[in-house]
Design an enzyme around this catalytic site. Sequence first.
Site, PDB file in Angstrom:
ATOM      1  N   ASP A  26     -16.294 -70.099   0.634  1.00 26.16           N
ATOM      2  CA  ASP A  26     -17.646 -70.596   0.913  1.00 26.16           C
ATOM      3  C   ASP A  26     -18.628 -69.542   0.407  1.00 26.16           C
ATOM      4  OD1 ASP A  26     -19.914 -71.762   1.865  1.00 26.16           O
ATOM      5  OD2 ASP A  26     -19.328 -71.740   3.985  1.00 26.16           O
TER       6      ASP A  26
ATOM      7  N   GLU B  98     -17.055 -62.066   5.798  1.00 25.84           N
ATOM      8  CA  GLU B  98     -18.421 -62.111   5.267  1.00 25.84           C
ATOM      9  C   GLU B  98     -18.821 -60.714   4.814  1.00 25.84           C
ATOM     10  OE1 GLU B  98     -22.052 -62.459   4.017  1.00 25.84           O
ATOM     11  OE2 GLU B  98     -20.999 -64.312   4.605  1.00 25.84           O
TER      12      GLU B  98
ATOM     13  N   ASP C 141     -22.918 -68.239   7.668  1.00 21.60           N
ATOM     14  CA  ASP C 141     -23.694 -69.086   8.581  1.00 21.60           C
ATOM     15  C   ASP C 141     -22.804 -69.694   9.655  1.00 21.60           C
ATOM     16  OD1 ASP C 141     -22.849 -71.958   7.560  1.00 21.60           O
ATOM     17  OD2 ASP C 141     -23.345 -70.799   5.778  1.00 21.60           O
TER      18      ASP C 141
ATOM     19  N   ASP D 187     -24.288 -68.443  -4.339  1.00 18.97           N
ATOM     20  CA  ASP D 187     -24.447 -68.696  -5.767  1.00 18.97           C
ATOM     21  C   ASP D 187     -23.893 -67.504  -6.553  1.00 18.97           C
ATOM     22  OD1 ASP D 187     -26.474 -70.494  -7.711  1.00 18.97           O
ATOM     23  OD2 ASP D 187     -26.120 -68.438  -8.395  1.00 18.97           O
TER      24      ASP D 187
END
Length: 296
Positions: free
Chosen positions: A170, A121, A101, A173
């Site tokens: 970061d 990412e 994000d 879950d």
Amino acid sequence: MCELKELERELQPRQHLWYFEYYTGNNVGLFMKMNRVIYSGQSDIQRIDIFENPDLGVVFALDGITMTTEKDEFMYHEMLAHVPMFLHPNPKKVLIIGGGDGGTLREVLKHDSVEKAILCEVDGLVIEAARKYLKQTSCGFDDPRAEIVIANGAEYVRKFKNEFDVIIIDSTDPTAGQGGHLFTEEFYQACYDALKEDGVFSAETEDPFYDIGWFKLAYKRISKVFPITKVYLGFMTTYPSGMWSYTFASKGIDPIKDFDPEKVRKFNKELKYYNEEVHVASFALPNFVKKELGLM
């Protein structure tokens, strides 16, 4: 990979469309009213949903788990990023694993000492969606100091030895997407190896109430690798329990003894949550957390 397409849909006042997120055991959860669906798609890895809530603004979710909302994302991103950034004496090169994000990258780039910040990412569609729909958090993507890499973070970090001043995890879950790869002892060892001798590390390590198993496991595995490992806590209103854990680790820097509050007081960029008092207080753990970690 699913193509990024416009999926905006204005909902009529009488349409009551709600987003439900269930916590551990499906007995407790969070629900938010959706007044506008912005994007919904499926990548090769996970489902991506972005919608608007009247009070929280734009909400970003992966596999039905809330990642960010416009109203409270600063709480999470500031605590994850600034605790390690202010503890390193001169952070120049930073690796962020996860965080598609862009919020953690945004906070890291507030530090003028940073010369390069790599955001790794795993899901390219998350980056595309964030760039288009999450303007508040993705504002650092085009900073000349930033580099975005689409790769599996657990594999990517193994390419480096003695390279980074700061590594920040970061992750999603651990039960969603490929988040579980970022909670293994082998991964933490690779992060240790990729850090310089004065390097520091921080990771989001779930909530210490509903996700107690993952929280304890992360702490146990990180502490096996790093000689200094300390849990710290912060508020995060739309995450399970509202109490979120982070774990700081290093090869030699202590998060309290080596903390210089004057550096924070002199910082000239906007901070809405983190300050020198919060830094120290966040490492004071409730007794139930200490007990779970074997600290009392």
